[in-house]
Design an enzyme around this catalytic site. Structure first.
Site, PDB file in Angstrom:
ATOM      1  N   ALA A 159       0.825  -1.217   0.000  1.00  0.00           N
ATOM      2  CA  ALA A 159       0.000   0.000   0.000  1.00  0.00           C
ATOM      3  C   ALA A 159       0.858   1.265   0.000  1.00  0.00           C
ATOM      4  O   ALA A 159       2.085   1.198   0.038  1.00  0.00           O
ATOM      5  CB  ALA A 159      -0.926  -0.026   1.211  1.00  0.00           C
ATOM      6  N   HIS A 160       0.194   2.393  -0.020  1.00  0.00           N
ATOM      7  CA  HIS A 160       0.906   3.673  -0.137  1.00  0.00           C
ATOM      8  C   HIS A 160       1.780   3.974   1.079  1.00  0.00           C
ATOM      9  O   HIS A 160       1.456   3.622   2.189  1.00  0.00           O
ATOM     10  CB  HIS A 160      -0.043   4.832  -0.427  1.00  0.00           C
ATOM     11  CG  HIS A 160      -1.162   5.045   0.544  1.00  0.00           C
ATOM     12  ND1 HIS A 160      -2.068   6.055   0.387  1.00  0.00           N
ATOM     13  CD2 HIS A 160      -1.533   4.373   1.661  1.00  0.00           C
ATOM     14  CE1 HIS A 160      -2.936   6.010   1.372  1.00  0.00           C
ATOM     15  NE2 HIS A 160      -2.638   5.009   2.157  1.00  0.00           N
ATOM     16  N   ASN A 161       2.921   4.604   0.790  1.00  0.00           N
ATOM     17  CA  ASN A 161       3.874   5.077   1.811  1.00  0.00           C
ATOM     18  C   ASN A 161       4.660   3.957   2.490  1.00  0.00           C
ATOM     19  O   ASN A 161       5.451   4.240   3.394  1.00  0.00           O
ATOM     20  CB  ASN A 161       3.174   5.904   2.904  1.00  0.00           C
ATOM     21  CG  ASN A 161       2.237   6.946   2.345  1.00  0.00           C
ATOM     22  OD1 ASN A 161       2.535   7.556   1.326  1.00  0.00           O
ATOM     23  ND2 ASN A 161       1.096   7.132   2.971  1.00  0.00           N
TER      24      ASN A 161
END
Lengths: 341, 341, 341
Positions: C242-244
């Protein structure tokens, strides 16, 4: 851009400080510097505000007034009732759009397909017979839209989406790369010889307005009727939605979750990552399923569930607290046994 | 179409009622109306039969004779020994085929590839050197068939499938959009410097007749020999089959399941959704794995397993019954402790 | 090829037997015959060595000397300090490369894209504006590289990969079919009307040298900054990042694993299949997560964890040992209760 220009028309409650300050870009709290606008809604973060040199900080207008006494490292405070919503609105102003492309000469659009005004179609996309695509929708490179599909207005179909025949999409639907809509449901019956025999899947998928579906996720067509993803539903990457499923308005489904056939999920539910939901189950409105819940039966509206097999979240938390201390439980039984001798 | 025409040549035991009735389409029990044929095999459903206005109902010929006394809301009863199988056969007659397309001028077929009679190849498909494709097979738009692949007769490769080099498919194989066959197995060994170093994956995938593999599922090539999906195996969406795995005839694998390397699964197994199977495990014929089972060791033929780590299904059910009542167990221990004082 | 030619320049410790023997291909221990080279590092396998007729066997130079007394069914022994690494190096010499293709005339390369020396681009690939691709990189058929992407040297992007705008890849990165890099992170905030409202995802993905990512896996772009996959990380099929998220050097992530937003994973970790990792978690260097672990909080460097919710692996093993014997525990309590009466 000046801060006051950036915030023009947005739902701001109050500005404390200089609204003429120049904003170049948004940045996270940890990396924000002069020229940045940033967000702080978490009180723990807020306490480190003196070290922050952002030019502007969006925050919650309900924060205690003493938090607002000093300015944030010199930056301007932007107070909002819905600070995350304001932040989303501000970020939208920094989106860099790709070049407008129109219909690529390398796309293959069937002559019977009807494309609305300002539709763009990427190279090598395939638009089948009798497809209808609404105004301003973007179809990415390599996306395949099979016969008799209806796509609404202002949708964004990223590269390499497949919409199988007869699927119906509302307006402003976003499908990320690799999404497959309308593949056959998984239905078999034993043949007289004992091998699994395919039950034809004759239904379709209907996706309502403002739905987003993440990369490489799948929504299968119904056996006979419709698989329905209602308005405002947000589905993450690598999620499986089986045939005949219905998901209610605004429900959020995190990544790696699987929903088996004919299950009905209510509106406004929060479904964590890696959840598995059995077939023919009913989940009420507003239910919350913790990540990795194994849903084996119906869930009441508003219930909070966890675990496999699922239990109410508080029951599950207490149980696992006990299980972590299982050794002391054994000791207590052993001690009782010694006494009993 | 008249009912008797629809049923022509199908395995019907007995018809009770008018076989000249006009049938327009199949529908689910809940939505069936005049002009529809429907299915009722579940006794609970059957009890609501008086409210149903379907023109014909397929049902089990072993239902008690008193159930058969009255007609179903006026509709004709179609009795079969295998009602679900008959239903599948009836549904097949309502499949609407897409236009015949032949080999698209926008496909790229290597001059050394050999295509059988009546093969169709969709636009932008890529067929590599020395590929062989059997008669009447359909290759969807954007599907990539790499060098030296063999595809049997009457297969359906949906849009956007990838068959990597050297893969072998039998007859009547169906691969749904996004399937990847023959990608590298996940094999690494520490390099002398300590980082993971790739072990080349030189084997291939062999898929036998009548296999179906769901959207965005993956079957990896063997490290050296073959990954084998045997005749009649049905695999759902988003399933991972690792290198060197062998799955026996007619086994069913539901969605979101992962099977790790070198594991062997017998024939006729039922593997639920979200199951994880460790590497180098042997699962006997006819085993049943409940949804979300975590298989950490061998499973005997015919065994029914559940849970993570897995247990026999009845052990697991009893255990979780106890765990749900854990508070009363604690109370019993506390009460014993009070007595002991 | 003669054995001594095959081993030329490779890290061999000692050869026992004929190094002029002819080697045609590598094979697994079970199937190896005359003309094959094979591998035996497992002592159990080693004991069946007399029945093996391989022409050469790679094995561990630390095996007891008495194991080395006789030759293996007449074959030559190749001793190495890192036998699996030597095996990988030997296998590399049997890789059959596809035809060199250069840039396909059916690919669509934007005039502003810069391609290094000896780059190949497959048919129907799309290379967007301002993309840079390093020397000797191979772009598969149907792969879409969106605007402003940077790809390093000697990468292999298999067919049907999507790199969304602004992604950055190092050298020697391998992406398997169906991989999606840089799709939007899953970020929503309630709108004032209560439906989920999209938070724009303005960051990017950075993938360092020597990373491999398996078929149909996804790595989302950061909300604002970067999602980072560090040097030498190996990710299996159908994995969600997922993001980050940040994954440290040389960490291995097995199939069907999901890693939620903003989580940081250290270097040299081993993450089993079907693991789920919550958002905003920190996992230390060298941690080991058993297959199907549900990571709900931070993990210390070097820790071995298992279970959902996670526990230390030894605690978890002991607990499940107890749970499997739960019936005897109940009997003990019942027996205490009888005594107490």
């Amino acid at each position: 851009m000046k801060l006051k220009e950036l915030l023009l028309g947005l739902p701001v409650e109050k500005i404390v400080g200089d609204c003429e300050v120049e904003i170049l870009s948004p940045r996270s709290w940890e990396r924000a510097e002069c020229g940045n606008i940033t967000l702080a809604v978490n009180r723990r973060i807020w306490e480190s505000r003196e070290s922050v040199s952002a030019s502007a900080v969006i925050t919650d207008s309900r924060l205690d007034s003493n938090y607002l006494s000093g300015r944030v490292g010199g930056g301007t405070l932007v107070l909002a009732v819905h600070p995350l919503y304001l932040w989303a609105k501000v970020l939208e102003r920094f989106i860099v759009l790709g070049e407008e492309t129109g219909v690529s000469p390398m796309a293959l659009v069937d002559p019977t397909a009807v494309l609305g005004r300002r539709v763009s179609v990427g190279p090598f996309a395939v638009i089948g017979p009798r497809v209808t695509i609404g105004e301003e929708t973007k179809i990415g490179a390599h996306t395949v839209v099979e016969r008799d599909v209806v796509v609404g207005r202002r949708c964004a179909l990223h590269p390499r989406v497949v919409l199988r025949e007869g699927s119906i999409l509302g307006d402003r639907v976003i499908l990320y790369p690799g999404v497959v809509i309308g593949s056959d449901g998984f239905g078999f019956t034993p043949s007289p010889e004992g091998l699994p025999y395919k039950v034809p899947q004759l239904g379709r998928v209907r996706i309502e307005d403002d739905v987003e579906i993440g990369a490489n996720s799948c929504v299968d067509r119904a056996a006979l009727d419709e698989t329905v993803i209602s308005r405002g539903v947000k589905i993450d990457n690598l999620v499986q939605v089986a045939h005949n499923v219905r998901i209610g308005e605004g429900t959020i489904v995190a990544g790696m979750t699987g929903i088996a056939g004919s299950t009905t999920i209510g509106a406004g539910c929060l479904i964590g990552g890696g959840v598995g939901i059995a077939d023919h189950v009913k989940i009420g409105d507003g239910a919350i399923l913790a990540a990795r819940t194994g849903v084996s039966g119906d869930v009441e509206a508003g219930a909070k569930m966890a675990g496999t097999p699922m239990m109410e979240m508080r029951v599950w938390q207490r149980l696992f607290g006990h299980l972590r201390r299982f050794d002391t439980l054994l000791e207590r039984i052993e001690s009782l046994e010694k006494n009993a001798k």
